[in-house]
Design an enzyme around this catalytic site. Structure first.
Site, PDB file in Angstrom:
ATOM      1  N   HIS A  84      51.786  62.235  14.943  1.00  0.00           N
ATOM      2  CA  HIS A  84      50.837  61.721  14.109  1.00  0.00           C
ATOM      3  C   HIS A  84      51.257  62.768  12.711  1.00  0.00           C
ATOM      4  O   HIS A  84      51.740  63.782  13.000  1.00  0.00           O
ATOM      5  CB  HIS A  84      49.495  61.980  14.599  1.00  0.00           C
ATOM      6  N   HIS A 137      49.335  64.426   9.448  1.00  0.00           N
ATOM      7  CA  HIS A 137      47.954  64.809   9.019  1.00  0.00           C
ATOM      8  C   HIS A 137      47.835  64.571   7.529  1.00  0.00           C
ATOM      9  O   HIS A 137      48.962  65.268   6.855  1.00  0.00           O
ATOM     10  CB  HIS A 137      47.593  66.574   9.241  1.00  0.00           C
TER      11      HIS A 137
HETATM   12  P1  5GP Z   1      47.298  68.188  16.454  1.00  0.00           P
HETATM   13  O1  5GP Z   1      46.485  69.322  17.077  1.00  0.00           O
HETATM   14  O2  5GP Z   1      47.990  67.478  17.779  1.00  0.00           O
HETATM   15  O3  5GP Z   1      48.487  68.344  15.434  1.00  0.00           O
HETATM   16  O4  5GP Z   1      46.368  67.089  15.904  1.00  0.00           O
HETATM   17  C1  5GP Z   1      45.469  66.196  16.774  1.00  0.00           C
HETATM   18  C2  5GP Z   1      44.349  65.918  15.652  1.00  0.00           C
HETATM   19  O5  5GP Z   1      43.718  64.865  16.437  1.00  0.00           O
HETATM   20  C3  5GP Z   1      43.314  67.233  15.434  1.00  0.00           C
HETATM   21  O6  5GP Z   1      43.417  67.359  14.197  1.00  0.00           O
HETATM   22  C4  5GP Z   1      41.880  66.426  16.354  1.00  0.00           C
HETATM   23  O7  5GP Z   1      40.937  66.912  15.746  1.00  0.00           O
HETATM   24  C5  5GP Z   1      42.259  65.023  16.376  1.00  0.00           C
HETATM   25  N1  5GP Z   1      41.483  64.293  17.293  1.00  0.00           N
HETATM   26  C6  5GP Z   1      41.752  64.654  18.589  1.00  0.00           C
HETATM   27  N2  5GP Z   1      40.694  63.578  19.273  1.00  0.00           N
HETATM   28  C7  5GP Z   1      40.337  62.858  18.289  1.00  0.00           C
HETATM   29  C8  5GP Z   1      39.710  61.565  18.753  1.00  0.00           C
HETATM   30  O8  5GP Z   1      39.188  61.310  19.716  1.00  0.00           O
HETATM   31  N3  5GP Z   1      39.311  60.875  17.388  1.00  0.00           N
HETATM   32  C9  5GP Z   1      39.913  61.424  16.188  1.00  0.00           C
HETATM   33  N4  5GP Z   1      39.627  60.704  15.286  1.00  0.00           N
HETATM   34  N5  5GP Z   1      40.575  62.375  15.970  1.00  0.00           N
HETATM   35  C10 5GP Z   1      40.919  63.206  16.875  1.00  0.00           C
END
Ligand code: 5GP
Ligand code: ZN
Length: 137
Positions: free
Chosen positions: A98, A100
């Site tokens: 993903h 951001h």
């Molecule tokens: P990472 O930490 O892998 O770069 O980003 C994962 C992102 O997914 C985090 O910013 C977290 O807040 C978001 N996230 C995790 N679970 C959920 C969810 O159930 N729904 C949404 N909309 N975002 C989520």
């Protein structure tokens, strides 16, 4: 295998969806750095950036740019960060690739600065050679 983002794609989990087409979906991050913090993901489950087929990136980055326009203009942001965490060491917590999009404001007080390293004598060239020899086109 349990994946919260696959569940969002399949509508098994709720999300505030911003955009969707055949291959890509975008929705608000549930724990935003700033309100409007958005995520863009391929609908297919790829664990991280290097697993995504190269020919999907034109489409993905086109959506990232359109979404960024929406976030920045819709929320009058002063700036924005576009980032992708890959691997636990880099802070990835959801193992479905993903991107951001984080709207930034002059007053938000965040600093993404880390302690910067210095190259030793001749090290820069050595590192560049290691990278170049591992690039496959
Ligand atoms: P990472 O930490 O892998 O770069 O980003 C994962 C992102 O997914 C985090 O910013 C977290 O807040 C978001 N996230 C995790 N679970 C959920 C969810 O159930 N729904 C949404 N909309 N975002 C989520
Ligand atoms: Zn997934």
């Amino acid at each position: 295998m349990q994946c919260i983002f696959c569940d969002i794609v399949e509508r098994k989990e709720k999300a505030e969806i911003l955009f969707e087409d055949e291959n890509i979906i975008s929705f608000l991050d549930i724990n935003p750095f700033n309100v409007g913090h958005s995520l863009v993901i391929p609908k297919t489950h790829y664990e991280n950036f290097l697993d995504v087929p190269n020919d999907l990136f034109g489409e993905i980055f086109s959506v990232v740019q359109q979404l960024t326009k929406g976030v920045v203009h819709g929320l009058q942001a002063d700036g924005y960060n576009i980032l992708s965490n890959n691997g636990r060491a880099a802070g990835q917590s959801v193992f479905h690739c993903h991107f951001h999009i984080i709207p930034r404001f002059e007053t938000d007080g965040y600093k993404f600065k880390m302690d910067l390293k210095k190259y030793g004598n001749g090290e820069m060239n050595l590192i560049a050679e290691k990278i170049k020899s591992a690039i496959l086109f």
